[in-house]
Enzyme design. Structure first.
Site, PDB file in Angstrom:
ATOM      1  N   VAL A  43       0.824  -1.207   0.000  1.00 36.95           N
ATOM      2  CA  VAL A  43       0.000   0.000   0.000  1.00 36.95           C
ATOM      3  C   VAL A  43       0.860   1.260   0.000  1.00 36.95           C
ATOM      4  CG1 VAL A  43      -1.801   1.306   1.180  1.00 36.95           C
ATOM      5  CG2 VAL A  43      -1.891  -1.176   1.137  1.00 36.95           C
ATOM      6  N   CYS A  44       1.934   1.252   0.823  1.00 34.21           N
ATOM      7  CA  CYS A  44       2.816   2.410   0.844  1.00 34.21           C
ATOM      8  C   CYS A  44       3.354   2.656  -0.546  1.00 34.21           C
ATOM      9  CB  CYS A  44       4.006   2.185   1.753  1.00 34.21           C
ATOM     10  SG  CYS A  44       3.544   1.600   3.343  1.00 34.21           S
ATOM     11  N   GLY A  45       3.721   1.549  -1.208  1.00 34.61           N
ATOM     12  CA  GLY A  45       4.268   1.674  -2.552  1.00 34.61           C
ATOM     13  C   GLY A  45       3.327   2.459  -3.423  1.00 34.61           C
ATOM     14  N   LEU A  48       3.186   6.209  -2.250  1.00 33.46           N
ATOM     15  CA  LEU A  48       4.346   7.019  -2.611  1.00 33.46           C
ATOM     16  C   LEU A  48       4.483   7.124  -4.133  1.00 33.46           C
ATOM     17  CD1 LEU A  48       6.980   6.113   0.119  1.00 33.46           C
ATOM     18  CD2 LEU A  48       5.135   7.774   0.172  1.00 33.46           C
TER      19      LEU A  48
END
Lengths: 160, 180
Positions: A43-45, A48
């Site tokens: 999800v962070c990927g 960002l």
């Protein structure tokens, strides 16, 4: 979060294995702090990667985006490189999560920062913040709306 | 302004600049923000087709570009090629072809698909070189960001972001509950 602007706690963190970045050094322009749980998690990927694409819009408001997690500077360096991220990732690594704690967005249970966004004005006051479900990518619409509110003529922003 | 709306709204709403498939007065409008090189969008493609078949004239489907170009280096030209095909009246044919051949989206293949579809491939080559549709693709992208798109694919049903699962049955059920 209160409507009243609140001073953003200052900090200095590694932005690379041999470099430090302090919040004070960014004074004079809006700053977006994006706390996220961890490098490499899916999800962070997406989050960002999205910000990486939206960067030119943030820049229209003269804003500087920085990502912050508890990962170490070498991990950040590898992650930035792999995802071609064009904004700094700060390592809230030692003491672990200290800056996140000061912003009230440290998750003791997981030992990571929460997924939280702060928009600071050019004087370093917090003007908007949002804490998201850690599994949900909060998008960029809230950030853009906050920047717009700081500077309604955003698109016409000229760096001083 | 301490929280954003939990149910993000589509801005701008569907209009004449959009590529739409299905009747203008359909009771249901499904908008997808997608990236031709995104594997999830590739997976969603046959599902959307299926849902379109199931709902027939009840549904209007709209596609807007949301290329994540730093992680999908071929997505931008693919999006511009679809727009360029659109200028020749073949947006949906190209849209379908790109998702069906998602494994080969380099410029040579984009032009090959244009030729296969009977389009003026030289014109599309020129459009890609000049970036004729780059601004339009970016406009789609920005509209998505402002509407709360947080990844691809993101769907909006009658103007409201759909955060549920987009497997066939869930998506179809979500749409059907709104049919009068």
């Amino acid at each position: 979060m209160t409507r009243t602007p609140k001073r953003a706690p200052d900090f200095q963190l590694p932005s690379a294995p041999d470099k430090q970045l302090s919040l004070a050094a960014l004074r004079g322009r809006p700053v977006i702090l994006a706390f996220y749980p961890a490098d490499w998690s899916p999800v962070c990927g997406d989050q960002l990667a999205l910000y990486n694409e939206v960067l030119p819009e943030f820049e229209k408001y003269g804003a500087q985006l920085v990502g912050i997690s508890v990962d170490g500077p070498w991990c950040h360096a590898a992650y930035r490189d792999s995802r071609k991220l064009r904004f700094p990732l700060l390592a809230d690594f030692e003491p672990k999560g200290e800056v996140a704690r000061r912003y009230g967005v440290y998750d003791r249970q997981s030992g990571t920062t929460q997924r939280a966004l702060f928009v600071l004005d050019k004087d370093g006051d917090i003007r908007w913040h949002y804490v998201s479900d850690p599994r949900v990518n909060p998008g960029a619409d809230g950030i853009l709306a906050a920047l717009e509110q700081l500077n309604p003529k955003g698109a016409a922003h000229e760096p001083a | 302004m301490s929280r954003r709306d939990d149910r993000a709204q589509l801005t701008p709403s569907v209009g004449s600049r959009d590529h739409a498939s299905g009747p203008k007065d359909a009771p249901l409008t499904l908008v997808e923000y997608g990236d031709f090189q995104c594997p999830h969008c590739g997976k969603a493609y046959p599902i959307v087709k299926d849902v379109q078949r199931a709902l027939g004239s009840e549904l209007r489907f709209v596609f807007r570009n949301f290329p994540l170009t730093k992680i999908h280096p071929e997505a931008e030209h693919a999006a511009e090629a679809a727009e360029a095909a659109g200028a020749q009246g073949a947006f949906w044919q190209m849209h379908d072809r790109l998702f069906e051949r998602q494994f080969a989206l380099d410029d040579d293949h984009l032009l090959e698909y244009a030729t296969e579809l009977g389009l003026d491939a030289d014109r599309i080559r020129g459009d890609l070189e000049a970036g004729t549709y780059a601004a339009r693709v970016r406009e789609d992208f920005i509209s998505g960001v402002k509407s709360g798109v947080n990844g691809t694919p993101t769907f909006f049903i009658n103007g409201v972001r759909y955060d549920g699962s987009w497997d066939r049955d869930s998506l179809l059920a979500a749409l059907q509950t709104l049919v009068p």
